[in-house]
Design a protein around this motif. Structure first.
Motif, PDB file in Angstrom:
ATOM      1  N   GLN A 241      47.751  54.749  80.452  1.00 20.84           N
ATOM      2  CA  GLN A 241      48.343  55.790  81.288  1.00 20.84           C
ATOM      3  C   GLN A 241      49.649  55.340  81.946  1.00 20.84           C
ATOM      4  N   ARG A 242      49.924  54.034  81.893  1.00 25.39           N
ATOM      5  CA  ARG A 242      51.165  53.484  82.443  1.00 25.39           C
ATOM      6  C   ARG A 242      51.267  53.734  83.948  1.00 25.39           C
ATOM      7  N   ASN A 243      50.187  53.409  84.663  1.00 30.33           N
ATOM      8  CA  ASN A 243      50.232  53.513  86.119  1.00 30.33           C
ATOM      9  C   ASN A 243      49.295  52.480  86.728  1.00 30.33           C
ATOM     10  N   TYR A 244      49.459  52.252  88.034  1.00 29.98           N
ATOM     11  CA  TYR A 244      48.620  51.309  88.757  1.00 29.98           C
ATOM     12  C   TYR A 244      47.363  52.014  89.245  1.00 29.98           C
ATOM     13  N   VAL A 245      46.252  51.253  89.289  1.00 32.61           N
ATOM     14  CA  VAL A 245      44.954  51.834  89.628  1.00 32.61           C
ATOM     15  C   VAL A 245      44.244  50.913  90.618  1.00 32.61           C
ATOM     16  N   VAL A 246      43.645  51.513  91.653  1.00 30.12           N
ATOM     17  CA  VAL A 246      42.775  50.789  92.573  1.00 30.12           C
ATOM     18  C   VAL A 246      41.331  51.059  92.165  1.00 30.12           C
ATOM     19  N   LYS A 247      40.568  49.993  91.950  1.00 31.65           N
ATOM     20  CA  LYS A 247      39.148  50.128  91.616  1.00 31.65           C
ATOM     21  C   LYS A 247      38.335  49.878  92.881  1.00 31.65           C
ATOM     22  N   LEU A 248      37.586  50.907  93.301  1.00 30.43           N
ATOM     23  CA  LEU A 248      36.685  50.793  94.439  1.00 30.43           C
ATOM     24  C   LEU A 248      35.352  50.259  93.946  1.00 30.43           C
ATOM     25  N   LYS A 249      34.882  49.170  94.514  1.00 28.22           N
ATOM     26  CA  LYS A 249      33.673  48.512  94.013  1.00 28.22           C
ATOM     27  C   LYS A 249      32.614  48.419  95.106  1.00 28.22           C
TER      28      LYS A 249
ATOM     29  N   SER B  30      31.293  51.628  90.693  1.00 32.47           N
ATOM     30  CA  SER B  30      32.741  51.539  90.879  1.00 32.47           C
ATOM     31  C   SER B  30      33.397  52.872  90.558  1.00 32.47           C
ATOM     32  N   ARG B  31      34.609  53.061  91.066  1.00 31.11           N
ATOM     33  CA  ARG B  31      35.383  54.271  90.809  1.00 31.11           C
ATOM     34  C   ARG B  31      36.854  53.899  90.816  1.00 31.11           C
ATOM     35  N   ASP B  32      37.573  54.430  89.805  1.00 30.45           N
ATOM     36  CA  ASP B  32      39.009  54.162  89.682  1.00 30.45           C
ATOM     37  C   ASP B  32      39.811  55.252  90.384  1.00 30.45           C
ATOM     38  N   VAL B  33      40.851  54.813  91.103  1.00 28.54           N
ATOM     39  CA  VAL B  33      41.732  55.738  91.814  1.00 28.54           C
ATOM     40  C   VAL B  33      43.167  55.470  91.365  1.00 28.54           C
TER      41      VAL B  33
END
Length: 312
Positions: A198-206, A210-213
């Motif tokens: 997707q060519r973007n930065y992602v924060v993974k909530l763990k 887990s869930r990707d934002v």
């Protein structure tokens, strides 16, 4: 020689045995030609298909059966007609049974492997999401003038703008797409990685799960996205519970389906038995057909040589 109303009418001084031989040969030849067409159609109609990715040829298909039905008309023997008709019906029933067994074996495989594994996975996920929802409720989203309480790269931030800018700075400092520890927020650990697709930065909530934002360019908007991601743990829990309930129902239905027999088994058995009787009756199991009444004519010896006859 000509045929009228199913009878052979002999013309002139033709030998009746020659007439019979010629008639049987013509009828057999016609049936043989239709059999060739049937065989070609049987495979051509299945191989010449646009289906992807696998092309396969079954023993019989609906198009080939129409040629077999035409083939029945090439003979006048009622037993042969009955046999050919039964051939078509038995082949159709065998095709139905083959499809039935294929689906049954697929269900058996799912009953043994897929459904138990899927149910175990969904139950584990329900347990994990339940704990994550409880964690989110114990650490509610800050409102009004409450401090944010977000830890980013070892530094605690109370303002959304500052915390959001710290996240953007962490993104700029990354030199690899692999996940790195980012910080902590509302009881969840945060990791940062770059999504190369997707060519973007992602924060993974763990948490327990887990869930990707996905992140954007706005520092304040990134904090809102992370809060929304935490709130969606409850939505994910409801969806997973529904999936678990549906999977368990499918599991029970599949166990019942594999116990059911082929619905037309008795019909197939009866028609196969009758077909065997006709094969015996018509002597179809022999490799070579014999011509009835094929005895040499008077004055004709074995081997095709004629003996001289003398008048007395």
């Amino acid at each position: 020689m000509e045929q009228r109303s199913g009878r052979i009418v002999r013309q002139g001084n033709e030998n009746p045995k020659v007439d019979i031989y010629r008639y049987v040969t013509e009828q057999t030849f016609d049936a043989y030609l239709y059999q060739l067409v049937e065989g070609k159609q049987k495979f051509a109609s299945q191989i010449m298909t646009s289906k992807s990715p696998v092309r396969s040829a079954e023993d019989i298909d609906e198009t080939a059966l129409s040629y077999a039905e035409i083939k029945m008309l090439a003979t006048g023997n009622p037993y042969i007609k009955e046999k050919m008709d039964l051939d078509i019906q038995v082949q159709k029933l065998k095709m139905l049974k083959s499809n039935f067994l294929s689906e049954k074996y697929g269900l058996e495989d799912k009953v043994i492997k897929f459904y138990p594994q899927q149910i175990a996975y969904l139950k584990s996920r329900v347990e994990g999401l339940t704990k994550d929802v409880e964690t989110a409720k114990l650490h509610p989203k800050p409102i009004d003038e409450q401090p944010l309480g977000m830890m980013v790269s070892g530094v605690s931030y109370s303002e959304k703008a500052e915390a959001g800018q710290a996240i953007i700075n962490a993104c700029k400092s990354m030199n690899s797409p692999n996940a790195i520890p980012l910080g902590e927020y509302r009881g969840f650990q945060m990791e940062l990685y770059f999504d190369t697709v997707q060519r973007n930065y992602v924060v993974k909530l763990k948490g327990e799960t887990s869930r990707d934002v996905p992140l954007g360019d706005d520092s304040h908007g990134n904090i809102v996205r992370i809060d929304n991601g935490i709130e969606r743990f409850e939505e994910a829990l409801a969806d997973t519970k529904n999936s678990l309930e549906n999977t368990e129902k499918q599991f029970e239905t599949a166990k019942q389906e594999i116990e059911k027999p082929f619905a037309k088994e008795e019909e197939l058995r009866a028609k196969t038995a009758r077909l065997d009787e006709l094969n015996i009756l018509l002597n179809m199991d022999k490799k070579e057909n014999e011509i009835v009444g094929g005895e040499p004519d008077e004055g004709e010896a074995v081997g095709g040589r004629k003996e001289k006859s003398y008048e007395r």
